[in-house]
Motif scaffolding. Sequence first.
Motif, short mmCIF file in Angstrom:
data_model
loop_
_atom_site.label_atom_id
_atom_site.label_comp_id
_atom_site.label_asym_id
_atom_site.label_seq_id
_atom_site.Cartn_x
_atom_site.Cartn_y
_atom_site.Cartn_z
N LYS A 130 39.56 40.16 49.69
CA LYS A 130 40.90 40.02 50.26
C LYS A 130 41.94 39.91 49.15
CE LYS A 130 39.43 37.77 54.56
NZ LYS A 130 39.48 36.51 55.37
N LEU A 134 45.11 42.42 48.39
CA LEU A 134 46.50 41.96 48.21
C LEU A 134 47.08 42.47 46.90
CD1 LEU A 134 46.41 38.25 49.48
CD2 LEU A 134 47.78 40.12 50.42
N TYR A 148 52.81 38.44 47.91
CA TYR A 148 51.48 38.37 47.32
C TYR A 148 51.12 36.92 46.97
CZ TYR A 148 47.89 38.59 43.68
OH TYR A 148 46.75 38.36 42.93
N SER A 151 50.74 34.66 50.06
CA SER A 151 49.50 35.00 50.77
C SER A 151 48.28 34.50 50.02
CB SER A 151 49.41 36.52 50.98
OG SER A 151 50.49 37.01 51.74
N MET A 152 48.28 34.67 48.70
CA MET A 152 47.17 34.21 47.88
C MET A 152 47.01 32.70 47.97
SD MET A 152 45.24 36.35 46.06
CE MET A 152 44.84 35.53 44.51
#
Length: 382
Positions: A130, A134, A148, A151-152
């Motif tokens: 995943k 990304l 990014y 989300s990370m």
Amino acid sequence: MKKLFVLALAAIALGACNSEPNFKVEGEVAGADGKTLYLEASALEGIVPMDSVKLSGSGTFSFKGNRPESPEFYRLRIENKMINFSVDSTETLRIKASYENFATDYTVEGSPNSEKIKELTLMQLQLQSKADALAKAMQSHSIGVDVYQDSMQSMIQRYKDDVKVRYIFSAPNTASAYFALFQKLNNYLIFDPLNSRDDIKCFAAVATSLNNYYPHADRSKNLYNIVIKGMKNTRSPQQASDAPAIEVHETGVIDIELRDMNGNVRKLSELKGKAVVLDFTIYQTAVSASRNYLLRELYDKYAASGLEIYQVSLDADEHYWKTTADNLPWICVRDANGVYSSLVTMYNLQNIPTLYLVNRNNELSGRVDDLSKLETEVKALL
């Protein structure tokens, strides 16, 4: 005859005394005819070769190893494909795998800990997949660096919360709990024992439990030392005695005086006349590289117009900071107090990384929470 019988019994007894108790790992690897299978120990000092066998068409194998004094970690390897497992004592493990999907498509019997390690391995691989997706989306400009990073960070936190509950705090005395502590994402530890107080609690739980069961084991001692170092980093200020004090001015920014990699004191207030990106960060995280990539693009584009970046590392590991920051073109300094620096309070840092802008008059312009707006806000200062 009686004498021969007694001698035979003596020989058997002698052989029993000389034989070392051992563990055994056996099984089959389908589709691996002619391939070499290696048994290796994953020791504290690194990978240690133990045995190997060239597989035939049946793919069967059988290895033995001396019983470890405390839970230890081993791996089966074909080329660059690996299966990790643990051994507590003299158990026999049976592992079945295919050559093509050796590291992911396998079964393990005879070791509940090794079954948990397989679960953790597959979860980590999914997390890395995943993360790679990304990163690819960011590099293709399908998403911004800000998206990014958000989300990370969310994805990593969800992973940590899950692993804490199901694998660490539920059974801290197990090899699988220890294994979970040292999983990595993008080659960085997912659980940070030096900079995160919450993560140190995970390490402490496993260290305490292992020390109760195996107080003389090297792994117990090593884990204990990691916890002590982490607690020291997060509880005790480590400002060097010769480091300049931090000054608070009535006007302008809260000044910062820290040393760069060459030992030179760099003051934030000395950058008056420039537009400054003030970045508080930790290099030893999975999102650091993408953040510096964004800053590098910004710096290359606007440095000639009067932009400067003053980047404060809150890394506990000084050597890692120096190695990572070595090729960065802007001002890189480090606070040895790490995430518990007084700057965290003075600048009201709720999260790290956090980024501020300072105008040409050396006045704090504001915090940038949305990185997609960073360039626009920098241009406004220039």
